[in-house]
Design an enzyme around this catalytic site. Structure first.
Site, PDB file in Angstrom:
ATOM      1  N   LYS A  30     -13.020   1.700 -13.726  1.00 17.24           N
ATOM      2  CA  LYS A  30     -13.242   0.694 -13.260  1.00 17.24           C
ATOM      3  C   LYS A  30     -13.349  -0.398 -14.353  1.00 17.24           C
ATOM      4  O   LYS A  30     -13.066  -1.194 -14.861  1.00 17.24           O
ATOM      5  CB  LYS A  30     -13.986   0.765 -12.315  1.00 17.24           C
ATOM      6  CG  LYS A  30     -14.442   1.310 -10.550  1.00 17.24           C
ATOM      7  CD  LYS A  30     -13.219  -0.111 -10.300  1.00 17.24           C
ATOM      8  CE  LYS A  30     -12.626   0.524  -9.273  1.00 17.24           C
ATOM      9  NZ  LYS A  30     -11.730  -0.056  -8.581  1.00 17.24           N
ATOM     10  N   TYR A  68     -14.944   7.719 -12.816  1.00 19.13           N
ATOM     11  CA  TYR A  68     -13.939   6.872 -11.533  1.00 19.13           C
ATOM     12  C   TYR A  68     -14.475   5.496 -12.600  1.00 19.13           C
ATOM     13  O   TYR A  68     -13.801   4.679 -12.195  1.00 19.13           O
ATOM     14  CB  TYR A  68     -14.437   7.044 -10.164  1.00 19.13           C
ATOM     15  CG  TYR A  68     -14.980   5.684  -9.288  1.00 19.13           C
ATOM     16  CD1 TYR A  68     -14.163   4.854  -9.278  1.00 19.13           C
ATOM     17  CD2 TYR A  68     -15.945   5.220  -8.670  1.00 19.13           C
ATOM     18  CE1 TYR A  68     -13.927   3.960  -8.094  1.00 19.13           C
ATOM     19  CE2 TYR A  68     -15.774   3.762  -8.482  1.00 19.13           C
ATOM     20  CZ  TYR A  68     -14.724   3.124  -7.355  1.00 19.13           C
ATOM     21  OH  TYR A  68     -14.295   2.252  -6.987  1.00 19.13           O
ATOM     22  N   ARG A 125     -29.981   1.332  -1.880  1.00 19.36           N
ATOM     23  CA  ARG A 125     -28.854   0.397  -2.309  1.00 19.36           C
ATOM     24  C   ARG A 125     -28.825  -0.814  -1.282  1.00 19.36           C
ATOM     25  O   ARG A 125     -29.415  -0.971  -0.313  1.00 19.36           O
ATOM     26  CB  ARG A 125     -27.795   1.556  -1.683  1.00 19.36           C
ATOM     27  CG  ARG A 125     -27.466   2.570  -1.924  1.00 19.36           C
ATOM     28  CD  ARG A 125     -27.014   2.720  -3.910  1.00 19.36           C
ATOM     29  NE  ARG A 125     -27.121   4.012  -4.682  1.00 19.36           N
ATOM     30  CZ  ARG A 125     -27.855   4.690  -4.923  1.00 19.36           C
ATOM     31  NH1 ARG A 125     -29.329   4.633  -5.494  1.00 19.36           N
ATOM     32  NH2 ARG A 125     -27.604   6.406  -5.778  1.00 19.36           N
ATOM     33  N   SER A 168     -16.782  -2.428  -9.722  1.00 22.54           N
ATOM     34  CA  SER A 168     -17.958  -2.094  -8.734  1.00 22.54           C
ATOM     35  C   SER A 168     -19.490  -1.932  -9.454  1.00 22.54           C
ATOM     36  O   SER A 168     -19.331  -1.779 -10.877  1.00 22.54           O
ATOM     37  CB  SER A 168     -18.427  -0.564  -9.138  1.00 22.54           C
ATOM     38  OG  SER A 168     -18.549  -0.027  -8.247  1.00 22.54           O
ATOM     39  N   ASP A 223       1.154  -1.427   0.096  1.00 19.55           N
ATOM     40  CA  ASP A 223       0.028   0.245  -0.431  1.00 19.55           C
ATOM     41  C   ASP A 223       0.444   1.406   0.048  1.00 19.55           C
ATOM     42  O   ASP A 223       1.933   0.885   0.430  1.00 19.55           O
ATOM     43  CB  ASP A 223      -0.910  -0.254   1.073  1.00 19.55           C
ATOM     44  CG  ASP A 223      -2.417   1.017   1.272  1.00 19.55           C
ATOM     45  OD1 ASP A 223      -3.411   0.701   1.196  1.00 19.55           O
ATOM     46  OD2 ASP A 223      -1.922   1.689   0.453  1.00 19.55           O
ATOM     47  N   LEU A 277      -0.757   3.961   1.051  1.00 21.91           N
ATOM     48  CA  LEU A 277      -1.173   4.717   2.373  1.00 21.91           C
ATOM     49  C   LEU A 277      -1.185   6.029   1.958  1.00 21.91           C
ATOM     50  O   LEU A 277      -1.301   7.129   3.029  1.00 21.91           O
ATOM     51  CB  LEU A 277       0.195   5.008   3.504  1.00 21.91           C
ATOM     52  CG  LEU A 277       0.754   3.557   3.879  1.00 21.91           C
ATOM     53  CD1 LEU A 277       1.855   3.694   5.777  1.00 21.91           C
ATOM     54  CD2 LEU A 277       0.397   2.922   4.524  1.00 21.91           C
TER      55      LEU A 277
HETATM   56  P1  NAD Z   1      -9.496   2.667   0.485  1.00 26.20           P
HETATM   57  O1  NAD Z   1      -9.314   3.753   0.363  1.00 26.20           O
HETATM   58  O2  NAD Z   1      -9.606   2.623   2.291  1.00 26.20           O
HETATM   59  O3  NAD Z   1      -8.820   1.435  -0.090  1.00 26.20           O
HETATM   60  C1  NAD Z   1      -7.982   1.407  -0.186  1.00 26.20           C
HETATM   61  C2  NAD Z   1      -5.948   1.565  -0.564  1.00 26.20           C
HETATM   62  O4  NAD Z   1      -4.894   1.664  -1.838  1.00 26.20           O
HETATM   63  C3  NAD Z   1      -5.420   2.619   0.176  1.00 26.20           C
HETATM   64  O5  NAD Z   1      -5.288   1.841   1.477  1.00 26.20           O
HETATM   65  C4  NAD Z   1      -4.355   3.422  -0.532  1.00 26.20           C
HETATM   66  O6  NAD Z   1      -3.630   4.274  -0.113  1.00 26.20           O
HETATM   67  C5  NAD Z   1      -4.474   2.141  -1.701  1.00 26.20           C
HETATM   68  N1  NAD Z   1      -3.722   3.042  -2.588  1.00 26.20           N
HETATM   69  C6  NAD Z   1      -4.052   3.941  -3.666  1.00 26.20           C
HETATM   70  N2  NAD Z   1      -3.462   4.204  -4.629  1.00 26.20           N
HETATM   71  C7  NAD Z   1      -2.749   3.391  -4.753  1.00 26.20           C
HETATM   72  C8  NAD Z   1      -1.598   3.249  -5.212  1.00 26.20           C
HETATM   73  N3  NAD Z   1      -1.210   3.359  -6.104  1.00 26.20           N
HETATM   74  N4  NAD Z   1      -0.808   1.901  -4.943  1.00 26.20           N
HETATM   75  C9  NAD Z   1      -0.629   1.767  -4.125  1.00 26.20           C
HETATM   76  N5  NAD Z   1      -1.819   1.353  -3.303  1.00 26.20           N
HETATM   77  C10 NAD Z   1      -2.681   3.045  -3.305  1.00 26.20           C
HETATM   78  O7  NAD Z   1     -10.854   2.069  -0.426  1.00 26.20           O
HETATM   79  P2  NAD Z   1     -11.617   0.228  -0.121  1.00 26.20           P
HETATM   80  O8  NAD Z   1     -13.396   1.371   0.693  1.00 26.20           O
HETATM   81  O9  NAD Z   1     -10.593  -0.147   0.477  1.00 26.20           O
HETATM   82  O10 NAD Z   1     -11.342  -0.014  -1.494  1.00 26.20           O
HETATM   83  C11 NAD Z   1     -10.935  -0.740  -2.216  1.00 26.20           C
HETATM   84  C12 NAD Z   1     -10.879  -1.078  -3.837  1.00 26.20           C
HETATM   85  O11 NAD Z   1     -12.908  -1.429  -3.980  1.00 26.20           O
HETATM   86  C13 NAD Z   1     -10.690  -0.075  -4.034  1.00 26.20           C
HETATM   87  O12 NAD Z   1     -10.438  -0.019  -5.803  1.00 26.20           O
HETATM   88  C14 NAD Z   1     -12.735   0.133  -4.644  1.00 26.20           C
HETATM   89  O13 NAD Z   1     -12.502   1.419  -6.121  1.00 26.20           O
HETATM   90  C15 NAD Z   1     -12.889  -0.506  -5.079  1.00 26.20           C
HETATM   91  N6  NAD Z   1     -14.366  -0.309  -4.519  1.00 26.20           N
HETATM   92  C16 NAD Z   1     -14.863   0.674  -3.771  1.00 26.20           C
HETATM   93  C17 NAD Z   1     -16.406   0.712  -2.574  1.00 26.20           C
HETATM   94  C18 NAD Z   1     -16.660   1.231  -1.861  1.00 26.20           C
HETATM   95  O14 NAD Z   1     -17.581   1.828  -1.691  1.00 26.20           O
HETATM   96  N7  NAD Z   1     -15.952   1.095  -0.726  1.00 26.20           N
HETATM   97  C19 NAD Z   1     -17.099  -0.021  -3.748  1.00 26.20           C
HETATM   98  C20 NAD Z   1     -17.189  -0.511  -5.106  1.00 26.20           C
HETATM   99  C21 NAD Z   1     -15.376  -0.601  -5.393  1.00 26.20           C
HETATM  100  N1  UDP Z   2     -26.072   9.664   0.402  1.00 23.92           N
HETATM  101  C1  UDP Z   2     -27.243  11.275   1.236  1.00 23.92           C
HETATM  102  N2  UDP Z   2     -26.526  11.789   1.762  1.00 23.92           N
HETATM  103  C2  UDP Z   2     -25.132  11.285   1.656  1.00 23.92           C
HETATM  104  C3  UDP Z   2     -24.623  10.898   1.024  1.00 23.92           C
HETATM  105  C4  UDP Z   2     -25.498   9.666   1.109  1.00 23.92           C
HETATM  106  O1  UDP Z   2     -28.715  11.112   1.175  1.00 23.92           O
HETATM  107  O2  UDP Z   2     -24.060  12.163   3.061  1.00 23.92           O
HETATM  108  C5  UDP Z   2     -27.519   9.136  -0.484  1.00 23.92           C
HETATM  109  C6  UDP Z   2     -27.437   9.098  -2.327  1.00 23.92           C
HETATM  110  O3  UDP Z   2     -27.881   9.157  -2.737  1.00 23.92           O
HETATM  111  C7  UDP Z   2     -27.666   7.390  -2.429  1.00 23.92           C
HETATM  112  C8  UDP Z   2     -27.255   6.353  -0.979  1.00 23.92           C
HETATM  113  O4  UDP Z   2     -27.458   7.661  -0.208  1.00 23.92           O
HETATM  114  O5  UDP Z   2     -28.575   7.656  -2.565  1.00 23.92           O
HETATM  115  C9  UDP Z   2     -25.569   5.616  -1.144  1.00 23.92           C
HETATM  116  O6  UDP Z   2     -24.795   6.904  -1.468  1.00 23.92           O
HETATM  117  P1  UDP Z   2     -23.383   6.688  -1.183  1.00 23.92           P
HETATM  118  O7  UDP Z   2     -22.820   7.419  -1.117  1.00 23.92           O
HETATM  119  O8  UDP Z   2     -22.915   5.859  -0.293  1.00 23.92           O
HETATM  120  O9  UDP Z   2     -23.246   5.478  -2.526  1.00 23.92           O
HETATM  121  P2  UDP Z   2     -23.963   5.268  -3.620  1.00 23.92           P
HETATM  122  O10 UDP Z   2     -24.022   6.211  -4.598  1.00 23.92           O
HETATM  123  O11 UDP Z   2     -22.260   4.764  -4.969  1.00 23.92           O
HETATM  124  O12 UDP Z   2     -24.469   4.238  -3.956  1.00 23.92           O
END
Ligand code: NAD
Ligand code: UDP
Length: 336
Positions: free
Chosen positions: A152, A148, A230, A124, A31, A33
């Protein structure tokens, strides 16, 4: 079995490390960080008794990756490292394409050179864009509405092409719905920097007194109470989905795609009320205009994952909000 976990100190990566250790795997964490703290490793050690091997570095740095693969005999890679803030991606698209797309290409190139042919990628539900119907199946059309989401989708397509040209590889694309919750110990959870973009971290910060009130983005959607719906999934269930994918897909060459969701939709107000019960306090909120790019409803059809991975989410909404509250109340300022 050694598993390289990129982004392993992040929110989902850290919970996955715990499940890996508990199932007898040896995670090697890398990572940079940029969005997490090294202290997460202390917490993983507190929970499991094992401190994962950690190498600080960037997935875009091929010399660093060469050192990682030379030092450790890696069997599979779970690739979480990436940037995830939709709003920031609109303002700084190149940062997102560089980190998420170029970073993944560098990682895969170095895996190839090292002879590591099994990859699980964090995708995602955003790749479904605004779906024509719910629940969403894996074969629904994909599209993106922001950089974003496009990053993906691009990675998914690059990986699919790469696997077609390298038929002995196993690549699994896991499309997460809305990860929430925290480890039941209260030692690990989500620690967003700055103002949280996601609903539950925002609600949790209101509950703990760090923010005055929640803005609910729209109450005029075509949903039962007018607020967005959601598919919220407990982060530990999500982590277990990675272990199931690792176990079942490692020796099955191909590109495999799975939804990781519960199959249940909940509205913003349902989440707020569930949290009020868990935290035993009111969550002040006000209705605000819709957020640009948001859709009314998004939830998974999780049956394909259940059939092929033998995995399904088991933790209910109450557990998700209770675990979030335990983490937030025990760590009001996150990992400080
Ligand atoms: P997070 O930010 O907590 O974790 C991602 C980690 O990757 C962090 O620790 C960051 O420091 C590290 N990182 C970022 N760029 C890097 C790089 N270039 N080299 C090395 N390390 C790097 O996010 P998360 O919520 O744990 O998400 C993990 C993955 O899941 C991400 O790819 C995110 O896009 C995907 N994802 C997350 C969600 C969500 O809602 N949390 C939903 C769908 C997909
Ligand atoms: N949302 C909200 N207030 C906030 C953040 C999110 O009402 O401060 C709502 C947003 O419109 C969606 C749901 O909560 O309907 C989930 O949003 P989030 O950003 O957590 O996830 P995503 O949009 O990626 O599904």
């Amino acid at each position: 079995m050694k598993v390289l976990v990129t982004g392993g100190t992040g929110y989902i990566g850290s919970h996955t490390c715990i499940q890996l250790i508990e199932q007898g795997y040896t995670p090697v964490v890398i990572d940079n960080l940029c969005n997490s703290k090294e202290m997460v490793l202390d917490r993983i050690e507190q929970v499991t008794g094992v401190r994962p091997t950690f190498m600080q570095g960037d997935i875009r740095d091929s010399a660093f990756l060469k050192r990682v693969f030379a030092k450790h005999s890696i069997d599979s890679v779970i690739h979480f490292a990436g940037l995830k803030a939709v709003g920031e991606s609109v303002e700084k698209p190149l940062k997102y394409y560089d980190n998420n797309v170029s970073g993944t290409l560098t990682l895969v190139s170095e895996m190839d050179l090292a002879g590591v042919k099994s990859l699980i990628f964090s995708s995602s539900a955003t790749v479904y864009g605004d779906p024509a119907s719910v629940p969403i199946k894996e074969d629904f059309p994909t599209s993106a509405t922001n950089p974003y989401g496009r990053s993906k989708l691009m990675v998914e397509e690059c990986l699919r092409d790469f696997q077609q040209a390298n038929l002995d590889w196993s690549i699994t694309l896991l499309r997460y719905f809305n990860p929430v919750g925290a480890h039941e110990s209260g030692l690990l959870g989500e620690d967003p920097q700055g103002t949280p973009n996601n609903l539950l971290p925002f609600v949790a910060q209101v509950a703990v007194g760090r923010r005055e009130k929640l803005g609910v983005f729209g109450n005029d959607y075509n949903t039962p109470d007018g607020t967005g719906v959601r598919d919220y999934i407990h982060v530990v269930d999500l982590a277990d989905g990675h272990l199931a994918a690792l176990d079942k897909m490692k020796h099955q060459p191909g590109t495999h795609i799975f939804n990781l969701g519960t199959g249940q939709g909940n509205s913003v107000l349902e989440m707020v009320h569930a949290f009020e019960t868990a935290a035993n306090r009111p969550i002040p909120y006000e209705i605000k205009p819709r957020r640009a790019g948001d859709i009314a409803e998004c939830y998974a059809d999780p049956t394909y994952a259940e059939a092929h991975l033998g995995w399904k989410a088991t933790r209910d909404l109450q557990t998700m909000v209770e675990d979030t509250w335990r983490w937030q109340s025990q760590n009001p300022n996150g990992y400080q």
